[in-house]
Design a protein around this motif. Structure first.
Motif, mmCIF file in Angstrom:
data_model
loop_
_atom_site.group_PDB
_atom_site.id
_atom_site.type_symbol
_atom_site.label_atom_id
_atom_site.label_comp_id
_atom_site.label_asym_id
_atom_site.label_seq_id
_atom_site.Cartn_x
_atom_site.Cartn_y
_atom_site.Cartn_z
ATOM 1 N N PRO A 204 0.828 -1.205 0.000
ATOM 2 C CA PRO A 204 0.000 0.000 0.000
ATOM 3 C C PRO A 204 0.867 1.262 0.000
ATOM 4 C CG PRO A 204 0.201 -0.836 2.236
ATOM 5 C CD PRO A 204 1.077 -1.702 1.366
ATOM 6 N N SER A 205 0.695 2.096 -1.011
ATOM 7 C CA SER A 205 1.427 3.356 -1.058
ATOM 8 C C SER A 205 0.892 4.207 -2.199
ATOM 9 C CB SER A 205 2.925 3.109 -1.267
ATOM 10 O OG SER A 205 3.644 4.332 -1.225
ATOM 11 N N PHE A 206 1.109 5.510 -2.093
ATOM 12 C CA PHE A 206 0.784 6.404 -3.196
ATOM 13 C C PHE A 206 1.927 6.329 -4.210
ATOM 14 C CE2 PHE A 206 0.686 10.494 -5.424
ATOM 15 C CZ PHE A 206 -0.656 10.545 -5.785
ATOM 16 N N PRO A 207 1.625 6.355 -5.521
ATOM 17 C CA PRO A 207 2.666 6.187 -6.538
ATOM 18 C C PRO A 207 3.577 7.403 -6.708
ATOM 19 C CG PRO A 207 0.545 6.568 -7.582
ATOM 20 C CD PRO A 207 0.267 6.391 -6.119
ATOM 21 N N ARG A 208 4.647 7.436 -5.933
ATOM 22 C CA ARG A 208 5.727 8.400 -6.122
ATOM 23 C C ARG A 208 6.936 7.637 -6.644
ATOM 24 N NH1 ARG A 208 5.231 13.062 -3.269
ATOM 25 N NH2 ARG A 208 6.768 13.767 -4.805
ATOM 26 N N VAL A 209 7.797 8.289 -7.398
ATOM 27 C CA VAL A 209 8.885 7.571 -8.076
ATOM 28 C C VAL A 209 9.791 6.817 -7.106
ATOM 29 C CG1 VAL A 209 8.918 8.965 -10.163
ATOM 30 C CG2 VAL A 209 10.219 9.729 -8.154
ATOM 31 N N ILE A 233 -1.069 -7.147 -5.079
ATOM 32 C CA ILE A 233 -2.066 -6.074 -4.964
ATOM 33 C C ILE A 233 -1.354 -4.768 -4.655
ATOM 34 C CG2 ILE A 233 -4.054 -5.220 -3.666
ATOM 35 C CD1 ILE A 233 -4.806 -8.126 -3.134
ATOM 36 N N ILE A 234 -1.560 -3.762 -5.516
ATOM 37 C CA ILE A 234 -0.952 -2.454 -5.302
ATOM 38 C C ILE A 234 -2.015 -1.367 -5.365
ATOM 39 C CG2 ILE A 234 1.334 -3.131 -6.128
ATOM 40 C CD1 ILE A 234 0.669 -1.811 -8.779
ATOM 41 N N THR A 235 -1.800 -0.289 -4.633
ATOM 42 C CA THR A 235 -2.838 0.724 -4.440
ATOM 43 C C THR A 235 -2.687 1.902 -5.402
ATOM 44 O OG1 THR A 235 -1.496 1.657 -2.653
ATOM 45 C CG2 THR A 235 -3.223 0.099 -2.037
ATOM 46 N N LEU A 236 -2.735 1.601 -6.689
ATOM 47 C CA LEU A 236 -2.792 2.638 -7.712
ATOM 48 C C LEU A 236 -3.653 2.122 -8.859
ATOM 49 C CD1 LEU A 236 -0.762 1.952 -10.381
ATOM 50 C CD2 LEU A 236 0.939 2.243 -8.614
ATOM 51 N N TYR A 243 3.851 8.863 -13.350
ATOM 52 C CA TYR A 243 4.521 7.628 -12.914
ATOM 53 C C TYR A 243 3.549 6.447 -12.903
ATOM 54 C CZ TYR A 243 7.048 4.461 -9.716
ATOM 55 O OH TYR A 243 7.672 3.387 -9.131
ATOM 56 N N SER A 244 2.385 6.624 -12.295
ATOM 57 C CA SER A 244 1.416 5.523 -12.220
ATOM 58 C C SER A 244 0.875 5.167 -13.604
ATOM 59 C CB SER A 244 0.258 5.882 -11.282
ATOM 60 O OG SER A 244 -0.579 6.872 -11.835
#
Length: 371
Positions: A204-209, A233-236, A243-244
């Motif tokens: 789980p994370s926000f997509p930052r580089v 499973i990824i949270t984007l 990036y995402s």
């Protein structure tokens, strides 16, 4: 003790509005209320909006500055001009800045809490192309940290590796203070969950580089060549930023990868409960909160082999580490874990050198006492 004899303290947090930064302010004020000698202090708290700390209004003098966060020019003006005027009006003995920058103030003792590690990260050319704003932020903060930094009695950081960087680059005295961590409570893992034989990895994370999603995605793509009994499973969802969008375009074709988008806190914990393993590949963290949140489940964790990850996970048996730039080695770990053949490395750390505090209670006593 008479009003005129109380020691005046200013706590500045005008840039905090949500999430982890706001929790730092809440933890600080909560610890202050528990401090045995609070009656000897007159505390003024500078905030973005009073309603963010409404539970503390009757205990402290709260002053709001809603315009400061609207632009960097206003932020700089507040730190280096307005704060000077305020300090001369209030005449505090202690000024504690909770948001990275050391303001220009008149006070006997100053502290600054630095919780942004961006200046200590080497941005790659690819990352610059995907997030130029982060690159500018990275360069800007290296300069901002240095302004007035010698005026502080101590710099407060969350981990030993950050302490080492500040002491080497800026030659300052530092305190390591771990963040207050919320109890998992009812979310504690108590039973095996039937998932029809599918092994679930979760990040789980926000997509930052610097979050380094691609090492997980590439590892999943490699693993899918030989087996299909797992999910990542990824949270984007590919709509968040450049990036995402790149990640989704490249990896959405793989059935083993679920792009589920942003989750609220409860949904994150539901996924912790369902996951078989947390993977945390980030290359840059002040702490790495999901690691701490996942530990109570006593399930496997795969971590980037970096100082922050070792310090965050602490003493833990079911953990192994991987090179954050090596998808092949991560896929091997994932493969062995699915088959129940992974021999965990485990982890233990030494207690940071003094001054060190496990939470805000001890830190507040230190900051307000004689040291």
């Amino acid at each position: 003790m008479g009003e005129s004899l109380r020691t005046k303290v200013v706590i500045s947090a005008v840039n905090f509005t949500s999430g982890g930064p706001l929790s730092v302010l809440i933890d600080c004020l909560t610890a202050l209320l528990k401090y045995d000698h609070l009656d000897q202090f007159e505390v003024t708290v500078l905030v973005h909006r009073k309603e963010l700390v409404s539970q503390f209004i009757k205990h402290f003098h709260i002053v709001e500055y809603p315009e400061v966060k609207s632009s960097w020019l206003k932020r700089l003006n507040f730190e280096y001009r307005k704060s000077k005027v305020l300090s001369e009006e209030i005449n505090p003995k202690i000024w504690i800045s909770l948001h990275d920058m050391t303001p220009n103030v008149t006070a006997e003792v100053q502290y600054v809490y630095c919780h942004n590690p961006a200046p200590f990260y080497s941005v790659t050319a690819k990352e610059i192309s995907l997030d130029f704003k982060f690159f500018l932020f990275n360069q800007f903060y290296k300069y901002l940290y240095g302004i007035n930094i010698k005026q502080n009695k101590f710099i407060i950081v969350q981990q030993e590796w950050l302490r080492a960087r500040f002491e080497k680059i800026y030659n300052v005295k530092t305190i390591v203070a771990y963040p207050n961590l919320q109890e998992v409570g009812e979310f504690s893992y108590k039973k095996e969950i039937v998932k029809n034989g599918t092994f679930v990895f979760f990040f789980p994370s926000f997509p930052r580089v610097f979050k380094n999603f691609e090492v997980i995605l590439e590892a999943a793509a490699l693993l899918q060549k030989n087996r299909q009994d797992f999910k990542v499973i990824i949270t984007l969802d590919g709509k968040e930023n450049k990036y995402s969008k790149m990640l989704y375009a490249k990896y959405s074709k793989y059935e083993s990868i679920d792009f589920i988008g942003k989750l609220d806190r409860n949904e994150v914990f539901v996924n912790y409960d369902n996951a078989d393993c947390l993977i945390f590949p980030s290359k840059l963290e002040t702490w790495g909160l999901p690691i701490s949140e996942f530990k109570p489940y006593n399930k496997p964790i795969l971590l980037a082999d970096l100082p922050y990850a070792h310090e965050t996970v602490g003493r833990y048996e079911k953990v192994s580490f991987f090179n954050p730039d090596d998808a092949d080695s991560l896929s091997v770990l994932m493969d062995k874990l699915i088959d129940g053949k992974l021999e965990f490395e485990g982890n233990s750390i030494d207690t940071p050198k003094a001054p060190f505090f496990i939470n805000w209670d001890g830190l507040v006593s230190f900051l307000l006492g004689k040291n």
